[in-house]
Design an enzyme around this catalytic site. Sequence first.
Site, PDB file in Angstrom:
ATOM      1  N   ASN A 204       0.806  -1.223   0.000  1.00 38.35           N
ATOM      2  CA  ASN A 204       0.000   0.000   0.000  1.00 38.35           C
ATOM      3  C   ASN A 204       0.837   1.270   0.000  1.00 38.35           C
ATOM      4  O   ASN A 204       0.315   2.347  -0.246  1.00 38.35           O
ATOM      5  CB  ASN A 204      -0.951   0.011   1.208  1.00 38.35           C
TER       6      ASN A 204
ATOM      7  N   CYS B 112      -3.876   4.461   7.423  1.00 42.12           N
ATOM      8  CA  CYS B 112      -4.249   3.794   8.667  1.00 42.12           C
ATOM      9  C   CYS B 112      -3.138   3.910   9.694  1.00 42.12           C
ATOM     10  O   CYS B 112      -3.346   3.630  10.854  1.00 42.12           O
ATOM     11  CB  CYS B 112      -4.554   2.331   8.413  1.00 42.12           C
TER      12      CYS B 112
HETATM   13  N1  PLP Z   1      -4.451  -3.915   3.906  1.00 43.34           N
HETATM   14  C1  PLP Z   1      -3.953  -2.991   3.072  1.00 43.34           C
HETATM   15  C2  PLP Z   1      -2.839  -3.377   2.143  1.00 43.34           C
HETATM   16  C3  PLP Z   1      -4.458  -1.686   3.071  1.00 43.34           C
HETATM   17  O1  PLP Z   1      -3.948  -0.773   2.235  1.00 43.34           O
HETATM   18  C4  PLP Z   1      -5.503  -1.369   3.969  1.00 43.34           C
HETATM   19  C5  PLP Z   1      -6.016   0.026   4.046  1.00 43.34           C
HETATM   20  O2  PLP Z   1      -5.353   0.962   3.694  1.00 43.34           O
HETATM   21  C6  PLP Z   1      -6.008  -2.383   4.798  1.00 43.34           C
HETATM   22  C7  PLP Z   1      -5.465  -3.636   4.747  1.00 43.34           C
HETATM   23  C8  PLP Z   1      -7.130  -2.110   5.743  1.00 43.34           C
HETATM   24  O3  PLP Z   1      -8.351  -2.075   5.036  1.00 43.34           O
HETATM   25  P1  PLP Z   1      -9.637  -1.386   5.721  1.00 43.34           P
HETATM   26  O4  PLP Z   1      -9.433   0.088   5.637  1.00 43.34           O
HETATM   27  O5  PLP Z   1     -10.797  -1.868   4.901  1.00 43.34           O
HETATM   28  O6  PLP Z   1      -9.698  -1.900   7.112  1.00 43.34           O
END
Ligand code: PLP
Length: 376
Positions: A146, A318
């Site tokens: 990400n 996040c």
């Molecule tokens: N995994 C990855 C690679 C992400 O980029 C994200 C959010 O940015 C998540 C998990 C978490 O997803 P959610 O926002 O639906 O909890």
Amino acid sequence: MIYLDNAATTKPDLQALERAGEFLNDNYFNPSALYKEGFALQCALKQSREKLVSYIGDAFSYDLTFTSCGTEADNTAVFGYARRGNAVTSAGEHAAVLSAFSELKNRGVAEPRYAPLKKSGGVDEDKLLAMIDDKTSFVSVMHVNNETGAVNDIAAIAKRVKAKNPRVVFHSDGVQAYGKIPFRLTDDIDLYSVSAHKIGGIKGTGALIRKKSLAFRPYIFGGGQESGRRSGTENVFGIKAFEYAAERKFSFLQADAARVAALRERLFSLLDKRIFIRLSPPDASPYILSVSAQGCRGEILLHMADDRGLLIGTGSACSSNAKARYSRVILACGYNESVADGVLRLSFSPLTTEAEAEESALILNDCARELLCRTK
Ligand code: PLP
């Protein structure tokens, strides 16, 4: 306003929202209700599951359990399948996996092992393989990173993992890949997490895709919804919006990816190369471009760009509350702190226009030059 933070979340697909709203208006029942309307709704949710699976796998071999988000899907996988012994992941994972791995240790469930990254941002496969032994119960390797957009060849990695220890449960976090890059699940991949709001669905809907031959281990217990796999009354609106948004995403996937890749290149070509270096590898997901502005603090640039109407990220949204100053992913790729300090993440959507890409590059050049002048 120019929005280049689509890896954090995307603008909801208006058509999908309208269709989901109409669906909910006609089907506001509790899907667990015993009257025929409830049963019909159960059937509609089953169709949604099958459709969302069918884009990346065959619905005979895989099923899908809805969750509240990608984070919950990741946690369901980690806590459901990591067992006594050890569990292996990569240093580049999203916090949804990485923090769950730390918790495995805190709870005394399993010893977490973290495979390093290569400079390109992908996991070092040989080092990951070397960490797997006969006590490894669970391996998790993300599909698309990400922060950098680096793509792990999870089919090949899962194959090598299973060849070394066939009892391992292999999971991949596909949140930044699903609906964005072409891919099919292979037999060695047991679990795959997805999230609706990264592809035009709404926040608060995710799913865990599972190979049917693997017994499900629920994470949330209660009223037995989702065939007992994930209790809690289903978010019918979110699920339907996810299904409709995915329908559109997957029908334009190839064309969108090609167009977005061209925009990304156009933007990068206009950045001042005396300041900006590219961190994303050439074969990264077209949707993410990670750059570092040398001598600048990424966070300051982000605020300067915000004042000029350009919304970007510095890393995972996040983890933006985390105290750590530097992106741990960029450091894990082997870059030094000064490169990690200047990181900016530009993430695109099929809605991004060429004019926006060009304007963004000019704004970033101006902001970085101004900041460098100020700090001289
Ligand atoms: N995994 C990855 C690679 C992400 O980029 C994200 C959010 O940015 C998540 C998990 C978490 O997803 P959610 O926002 O639906 O909890």
